[in-house]
Design a protein around this motif. Structure first.
Motif, PDB file in Angstrom:
ATOM      1  N   PRO A  30       0.806  -1.225   0.000  1.00  0.00           N
ATOM      2  CA  PRO A  30       0.000   0.000   0.000  1.00  0.00           C
ATOM      3  C   PRO A  30       0.843   1.281   0.000  1.00  0.00           C
ATOM      4  N   ILE A  31       2.019   1.227   0.615  1.00  0.00           N
ATOM      5  CA  ILE A  31       2.877   2.418   0.657  1.00  0.00           C
ATOM      6  C   ILE A  31       3.306   2.796  -0.759  1.00  0.00           C
ATOM      7  N   LEU A  32       3.786   1.821  -1.525  1.00  0.00           N
ATOM      8  CA  LEU A  32       4.221   2.107  -2.888  1.00  0.00           C
ATOM      9  C   LEU A  32       3.052   2.464  -3.791  1.00  0.00           C
ATOM     10  N   LEU A  33       1.872   1.861  -3.545  1.00  0.00           N
ATOM     11  CA  LEU A  33       0.717   2.165  -4.380  1.00  0.00           C
ATOM     12  C   LEU A  33       0.271   3.616  -4.213  1.00  0.00           C
ATOM     13  N   VAL A  34       0.260   4.098  -2.980  1.00  0.00           N
ATOM     14  CA  VAL A  34      -0.133   5.484  -2.743  1.00  0.00           C
ATOM     15  C   VAL A  34       0.872   6.441  -3.399  1.00  0.00           C
ATOM     16  N   ILE A  35       2.151   6.189  -3.169  1.00  0.00           N
ATOM     17  CA  ILE A  35       3.183   7.049  -3.757  1.00  0.00           C
ATOM     18  C   ILE A  35       3.171   6.924  -5.279  1.00  0.00           C
ATOM     19  N   GLY A  36       2.984   5.696  -5.784  1.00  0.00           N
ATOM     20  CA  GLY A  36       2.923   5.500  -7.225  1.00  0.00           C
ATOM     21  C   GLY A  36       1.746   6.222  -7.850  1.00  0.00           C
ATOM     22  N   GLY A  37       0.576   6.153  -7.194  1.00  0.00           N
ATOM     23  CA  GLY A  37      -0.591   6.874  -7.704  1.00  0.00           C
ATOM     24  C   GLY A  37      -0.362   8.364  -7.745  1.00  0.00           C
ATOM     25  N   LEU A  38       0.315   8.890  -6.731  1.00  0.00           N
ATOM     26  CA  LEU A  38       0.622  10.317  -6.686  1.00  0.00           C
ATOM     27  C   LEU A  38       1.541  10.713  -7.842  1.00  0.00           C
ATOM     28  N   LEU A  39       2.571   9.900  -8.101  1.00  0.00           N
ATOM     29  CA  LEU A  39       3.495  10.205  -9.191  1.00  0.00           C
ATOM     30  C   LEU A  39       2.823  10.052 -10.559  1.00  0.00           C
ATOM     31  N   ILE A  40       1.991   9.021 -10.693  1.00  0.00           N
ATOM     32  CA  ILE A  40       1.294   8.797 -11.964  1.00  0.00           C
ATOM     33  C   ILE A  40       0.359   9.954 -12.277  1.00  0.00           C
ATOM     34  N   SER A  41      -0.226  10.565 -11.248  1.00  0.00           N
ATOM     35  CA  SER A  41      -1.200  11.642 -11.466  1.00  0.00           C
ATOM     36  C   SER A  41      -0.584  12.855 -12.142  1.00  0.00           C
ATOM     37  N   PHE A  42       0.739  12.984 -12.091  1.00  0.00           N
ATOM     38  CA  PHE A  42       1.393  14.130 -12.721  1.00  0.00           C
ATOM     39  C   PHE A  42       1.695  13.897 -14.201  1.00  0.00           C
ATOM     40  N   ILE A  43       1.414  12.690 -14.694  1.00  0.00           N
ATOM     41  CA  ILE A  43       1.618  12.418 -16.116  1.00  0.00           C
ATOM     42  C   ILE A  43       0.555  13.177 -16.912  1.00  0.00           C
ATOM     43  N   PRO A  44       0.926  14.027 -17.849  1.00  0.00           N
ATOM     44  CA  PRO A  44      -0.074  14.813 -18.592  1.00  0.00           C
ATOM     45  C   PRO A  44      -0.912  13.930 -19.509  1.00  0.00           C
ATOM     46  N   GLY A  45      -2.165  14.326 -19.666  1.00  0.00           N
ATOM     47  CA  GLY A  45      -3.054  13.637 -20.587  1.00  0.00           C
ATOM     48  C   GLY A  45      -3.834  12.496 -20.001  1.00  0.00           C
ATOM     49  N   LEU A  46      -3.627  12.178 -18.717  1.00  0.00           N
ATOM     50  CA  LEU A  46      -4.368  11.082 -18.104  1.00  0.00           C
ATOM     51  C   LEU A  46      -5.816  11.499 -17.854  1.00  0.00           C
ATOM     52  N   PRO A  47      -6.771  10.578 -18.019  1.00  0.00           N
ATOM     53  CA  PRO A  47      -8.165  10.920 -17.712  1.00  0.00           C
ATOM     54  C   PRO A  47      -8.349  11.158 -16.222  1.00  0.00           C
ATOM     55  N   VAL A  48      -9.264  12.047 -15.885  1.00  0.00           N
ATOM     56  CA  VAL A  48      -9.548  12.358 -14.489  1.00  0.00           C
ATOM     57  C   VAL A  48     -10.332  11.209 -13.859  1.00  0.00           C
ATOM     58  N   VAL A  49      -9.866  10.741 -12.707  1.00  0.00           N
ATOM     59  CA  VAL A  49     -10.544   9.646 -12.006  1.00  0.00           C
ATOM     60  C   VAL A  49     -11.654  10.223 -11.147  1.00  0.00           C
ATOM     61  N   LYS A  50     -12.885   9.877 -11.486  1.00  0.00           N
ATOM     62  CA  LYS A  50     -14.031  10.343 -10.707  1.00  0.00           C
ATOM     63  C   LYS A  50     -14.927   9.155 -10.413  1.00  0.00           C
ATOM     64  N   ILE A  51     -15.309   9.016  -9.166  1.00  0.00           N
ATOM     65  CA  ILE A  51     -16.216   7.942  -8.760  1.00  0.00           C
ATOM     66  C   ILE A  51     -17.432   8.568  -8.097  1.00  0.00           C
ATOM     67  N   ASN A  52     -18.595   8.104  -8.485  1.00  0.00           N
ATOM     68  CA  ASN A  52     -19.826   8.598  -7.891  1.00  0.00           C
ATOM     69  C   ASN A  52     -19.808   8.359  -6.384  1.00  0.00           C
ATOM     70  N   PRO A  53     -19.949   9.431  -5.564  1.00  0.00           N
ATOM     71  CA  PRO A  53     -19.916   9.240  -4.104  1.00  0.00           C
ATOM     72  C   PRO A  53     -20.939   8.240  -3.597  1.00  0.00           C
ATOM     73  N   ASP A  54     -22.085   8.137  -4.298  1.00  0.00           N
ATOM     74  CA  ASP A  54     -23.120   7.205  -3.848  1.00  0.00           C
ATOM     75  C   ASP A  54     -22.724   5.742  -4.081  1.00  0.00           C
ATOM     76  N   LEU A  55     -21.743   5.513  -4.954  1.00  0.00           N
ATOM     77  CA  LEU A  55     -21.367   4.142  -5.293  1.00  0.00           C
ATOM     78  C   LEU A  55     -20.078   3.683  -4.620  1.00  0.00           C
TER      79      LEU A  55
END
Length: 528
Positions: A30-55
């Motif tokens: 989980p430590i690497l996944l959180v840090i990896g997700g943070l680093l991946i988010s800075f890659i330009p052109g990635l789609p925005v991750v949105k999840i319906n709060p109700d789901l």
């Protein structure tokens, strides 16, 4: 969809790669996944991750809780139910109250209701994170049982606080009498619904002509049914899934055959791993959008980070205080069940260790993302939503990285558990189980098939080579009659181990490992 699907597939691939890297580095994935997700988010052109709060709750929580309920040792839970109950309910409420008071005092415009909302979100430690971290060090079964049992129940108590606080923020009022009745219904109703549905599902597996694929498919949808039905009547879906999962787990030998158990274990292990990986990656991927939301509200990033550090400090302090309070209470009222230690200093360090295991993760993120964007449909924006999300992210990141990386070092450096257990003790328990099992099999064959023992090469082979039966190269002696008897022997072993598990001195994990070996042996016989 055509752009999102490759992104989702890439997420799964990233989860697998990061997990392999974490195993190589010997740190919790989980430590690497959180840090990896943070680093991946800075890659330009990635789609925005949105999840319906109700789901968000419905998609992730039911299977994760259901799997945790199947994995935990119910025998150990019953043994340590006092400390598990206190940490799952009293400590969660104390933590939420501490967060509410501190944030109400230090964060401008943060009401007590918002403070309880944030407290309900960040108060429950994450079982996945703790389990992933402690697998690199050996801890006693009692400590493991407390952490696992607490993580099952504190999700329910924290989410109940979250739900009440959400109502209080939306309506601006809180009626204690109604809240008490609602709390009782959520807990009691959730447990009752879970047990009822668990019984129905057990009967369905037993009475319907299911095979392994259909059994596994049913187990995948059952937690969603438990959660959804409980939520429809206003009770706790979490309590329903936990209680139903515990009920079904205790009866898995009755309604699932060996094929379903073996294949189901592999399917669920992979399914839960992917779900956890996606959630931890989302934690990192969501951060840039949360930061943009803070900037739009005029909140400086440094200020928000300071609030996150403050809340993290409150959480750690509250858990450590609670751990020492639990130890003192145990010493006064139940000295006979005090944790063992080789020295008084190490005994005093145990509450500190328990307080340091409060890594946050999946449930906290799911709760934060479940906050609605507006107070009501078409209404004003939910107050401080982006700040709550950011604080939650900081709490998860800090507890995972700081506590997660230092916990194994803390255990090893101070040798807290030295003298509590020894390898030879575990080996002795395992040897005792195997010796009793061999004696049981011998008596079973003598009592039930005594006449068939004489002159039958197969029966003589069983009796003389029981320990090496899986290594036998020639299976020609195993005719249909012998196979039927062998299946009886395996079922008798399961019954013996089930009774042996009632012995408090026998570790349930050893019993489960042996039952798994018996299932594997039965599967081997089926293909002879």
């Amino acid at each position: 969809m055509h752009t999102l699907l490759p992104f989702l597939l890439a997420m799964v691939a990233a989860i697998v790669l990061l997990n392999m890297w974490a195993a190589k580095l010997k740190i919790a994935y989980p430590i690497l996944l959180v840090i990896g997700g943070l680093l991946i988010s800075f890659i330009p052109g990635l789609p925005v991750v949105k999840i319906n709060p109700d789901l968000i709750f419905f998609l992730f929580l039911p299977p994760l809780l259901f799997n945790a309920a199947w994995a935990i040792s119910f025998k150990e839970m019953k043994k340590w139910w006092r400390i598990i109950g206190s940490f799952a309910f009293l400590v969660v409420f104390f933590t939420a109250l501490s967060v509410a008071l501190v944030t109400n005092y230090y964060i401008p415009g943060f009401t007590i209701a918002l403070g309880f909302l944030l407290g309900g979100i960040v108060s429950p430690p994450d079982a996945v994170s703790t389990g992933a971290i402690t697998k690199f060090v050996k801890i006693p079964n009692s400590t493991s049982a407390v952490l696992e049992g607490e993580s099952l129940l504190n999700d329910a108590s924290s989410l109940i606080i979250f739900r009440f606080a959400l109502v209080a923020v939306g309506t601006g009022q809180f009626v204690w009498q109604d809240a008490t009745l609602s709390f009782l219904w959520m807990v009691i109703g959730g447990v009752a619904i879970g047990l009822l549905l668990g019984w129905i599902f057990v009967q369905a597996h037993k009475r319907l002509p299911t095979d392994a694929p259909s059994d596994i498919a049913l187990t995948l949808i059952e937690p969603y049914f438990m959660y959804w039905i409980a939520e429809q009547v206003g009770s706790s879906g979490v309590m329903a899934v936990v209680s139903g999962g515990l009920y079904m787990s205790a009866r898995s030998l009755i309604f699932l055959n060996s094929t379903s158990r073996i294949r189901g274990y592999s399917v669920w292990e992979s399914f839960v791993f992917i779900l956890n990986g996606i959630v931890f990656l989302i934690i990192g991927l969501e951060l840039p959008e949360i930061v943009d939301g803070l900037r739009s509200k005029g909140i400086p990033l440094s200020t928000a980070i300071g609030y996150g550090l403050l809340v993290t400090g409150v959480l750690i302090a509250a858990r450590i205080i609670s751990s020492f309070a639990a130890m003192i209470a145990t010493f006064i009222f139940r000295p006979g069940v005090m944790p063992r230690a080789s020295s008084r200093t190490r005994q005093m360090l145990m509450p500190l260790l328990l307080g340091w295991t409060g890594m946050r993760g999946v449930v906290s993120l799911a709760a934060a993302l479940a906050i609605p964007v507006t107070l009501y449909k078409g209404g004003p924006p939910f107050p401080h939503r982006d700040l709550i999300l950011f604080i939650t992210f900081v709490v998860i990141l800090l507890t995972l990285v700081v506590q997660g990386l230092t916990l194994p070092i803390f255990i090893t450096r101070f040798r807290i558990f030295d003298g509590i257990f020894k390898e030879e003790e575990e080996g002795s328990a395992k040897q005792k189980m195997k010796q009793g099992l061999k004696q049981h099999v011998y008596q079973f064959l003598k009592n039930k098939h005594d006449n068939e023992l004489i002159g039958h090469a197969g029966m003589e082979k069983i009796m003389k080579n029981w320990e090496e039966k899986t290594k036998a190269a020639d299976d020609s002696w195993m005719d249909e009659k012998m196979k039927a008897i062998f299946f009886e022997v395996l079922e008798s072993q399961r019954q013996y181990l089930t009774e042996l598990n009632k012995d408090p001195s026998i570790d349930e994990e050893i019993i489960r490992q042996q039952l798994y070996q018996i299932d594997l042996e039965e599967e081997r016989l089926k293909i002879i």
